[in-house]
Design an enzyme around this catalytic site. Structure first.
Site, PDB file in Angstrom:
ATOM      1  N   PRO A 102       0.800  -1.232   0.000  1.00 15.15           N
ATOM      2  CG  PRO A 102      -0.957  -1.586   1.499  1.00 15.15           C
ATOM      3  CD  PRO A 102       0.355  -2.169   1.039  1.00 15.15           C
ATOM      4  CB  CYS A 103       1.170   3.847  -2.520  1.00 16.83           C
ATOM      5  SG  CYS A 103      -0.479   4.232  -3.163  1.00 16.83           S
ATOM      6  CD  GLN A 104      -3.621   3.304   0.104  1.00 10.53           C
ATOM      7  OE1 GLN A 104      -2.626   2.605   0.294  1.00 10.53           O
ATOM      8  NE2 GLN A 104      -4.736   2.818  -0.411  1.00 10.53           N
TER       9      GLN A 104
END
Length: 156
Positions: free
Chosen positions: A74-76
């Protein structure tokens, strides 16, 4: 021609990273771990491989050995488009990926994330990989480099 290299995939999504790695290494994805229900349906159709679901609940030692581990985690937590909470973000799951790497000990680890990760959390990823005996090389590649109509830079 020898036996194809085996890929284990974490945070698989639609499988794009895995398809690229399969083509580059002449390898085959043999299992994955993706918890999203819609992505899992696509994976079942595209790959027809075991999906072990949530990486927080997997007994890594029980999985089929692999040569390559991929993870588009996940990049968030790192994206400039979000709050950039880094390791304080509940979606920060790199410690689970690191655990998988340290137990599975693949020859290759191919990770993907947003460019913003370079300025938040990436040096810790590099240090963690070094601590378990891995050397890392990285590059930022825009989607336009492979024909997409946008820049959309990604860290590999």
């Amino acid at each position: 021609m020898g036996q194809r290299l085996k890929i284990g995939s974490l945070c698989t999504g639609y499988g794009g990273l895995d398809m690229a790695v399969e083509a580059f290494f002449n390898a085959q994805t043999v299992w994955c771990a993706e918890f999203d229900k819609q992505a899992s349906k696509l994976i079942e159709q595209r790959f027809n491989i075991p999906n072990y679901g949530d990486i927080k609940a997997i007994d890594w030692a029980s999985l089929e050995p692999i040569d390559i581990l991929t993870a588009g985690y996940p990049c968030q937590p790192f994206s400039h488009a979000g709050y950039r909470k880094g390791t304080d973000d509940e979606r920060h799951i790199f410690p689970y990926i690191l655990e998988a790497i340290s137990i599975l000990r693949p020859q290759w680890v191919i990770l993907e994330n947003v460019r913003g990760h370079l300025s938040l959390g990436f040096k810790e990823v590099l240090q963690d990989l070094s601590n378990i005996g891995y050397d890392a090389e990285w590059q930022v590649i825009p989607a336009s480099a492979v024909g997409a109509p946008q820049k959309r830079e990604r860290l590999f």
